[in-house]
Design a protein around this motif. Structure first.
Motif, PDB file in Angstrom:
ATOM      1  N   TYR A  11       9.061  23.877  93.960  1.00 49.98           N
ATOM      2  CA  TYR A  11       9.338  24.566  95.218  1.00 49.98           C
ATOM      3  C   TYR A  11       8.573  23.904  96.352  1.00 49.98           C
ATOM      4  O   TYR A  11       7.534  23.320  96.113  1.00 49.98           O
ATOM      5  N   GLU A  26      11.039  29.228  99.349  1.00 56.58           N
ATOM      6  CA  GLU A  26       9.704  28.711  99.021  1.00 56.58           C
ATOM      7  C   GLU A  26       9.167  29.262  97.703  1.00 56.58           C
ATOM      8  O   GLU A  26       8.184  28.740  97.184  1.00 56.58           O
ATOM      9  N   THR A  27       9.827  30.287  97.166  1.00 61.39           N
ATOM     10  CA  THR A  27       9.428  30.870  95.883  1.00 61.39           C
ATOM     11  C   THR A  27      10.683  31.271  95.109  1.00 61.39           C
ATOM     12  O   THR A  27      11.784  31.353  95.684  1.00 61.39           O
ATOM     13  N   HIS A  28      10.512  31.566  93.830  1.00 60.72           N
ATOM     14  CA  HIS A  28      11.652  32.031  93.039  1.00 60.72           C
ATOM     15  C   HIS A  28      12.135  33.382  93.562  1.00 60.72           C
ATOM     16  O   HIS A  28      13.334  33.652  93.567  1.00 60.72           O
ATOM     17  N   ARG A  29      11.244  34.208  94.037  1.00 59.63           N
ATOM     18  CA  ARG A  29      11.645  35.509  94.609  1.00 59.63           C
ATOM     19  C   ARG A  29      12.544  35.302  95.816  1.00 59.63           C
ATOM     20  O   ARG A  29      13.553  35.985  95.976  1.00 59.63           O
ATOM     21  N   GLU A  30      12.201  34.350  96.693  1.00 59.06           N
ATOM     22  CA  GLU A  30      13.048  34.061  97.851  1.00 59.06           C
ATOM     23  C   GLU A  30      14.411  33.526  97.406  1.00 59.06           C
ATOM     24  O   GLU A  30      15.428  33.852  98.011  1.00 59.06           O
TER      25      GLU A  30
END
Length: 124
Positions: A11, A26-30
């Motif tokens: 990322y 920028e993250t897996h959550r995003e």
């Protein structure tokens, strides 16, 4: 800190949909918030922080991403330039051979670029 396994993305990610809109995750959550499993087919190109193309899938309705090939910085640059030309009033960031620095400049530019209400024309 070591590198992730070769099939795991680094990322941040850059996603480009079928309307040339650019998403930064920028993250897996995003990533999970930006891409719904039912609309994965709308994502036409995706790249990790090293410019490697990504494959997205959604087994069991969870978005999974993996690296699908070697870095393709020219394809990344082309997608970024299309987005800026069609959806913003700003010039795309200057391309750097060092892809992580280029992606950092893309992220900074996306955050500050004024977006158009309607998609522009390639020559506008």
């Amino acid at each position: 800190m070591g590198q992730p396994p070769s099939d795991q993305p680094l990322y941040p990610l850059i996603l480009l949909d079928d309307d040339q809109w650019l998403y930064v995750c920028e993250t897996h959550r995003e990533l999970w918030l930006a891409v719904e499993p039912d609309f994965l087919d709308d994502i036409e190109a995706a790249f990790d922080a090293l410019g490697r193309p990504l494959e997205l899938s959604a087994p069991d309705d969870e978005v999974v991403v993996r690296v699908s090939g070697p870095p393709r910085p020219d394809a990344l640059r082309q997608g970024v330039e299309q987005y800026f030309g069609l959806w913003t009033y700003s010039a795309p960031p200057e391309f750097h051979d060092a892809v992580p620095q280029y992606i950092a400049s893309v992220i900074a530019s996306v955050k500050t670029a004024g977006s158009r209400r309607k998609k522009g024309r390639p020559d506008s």
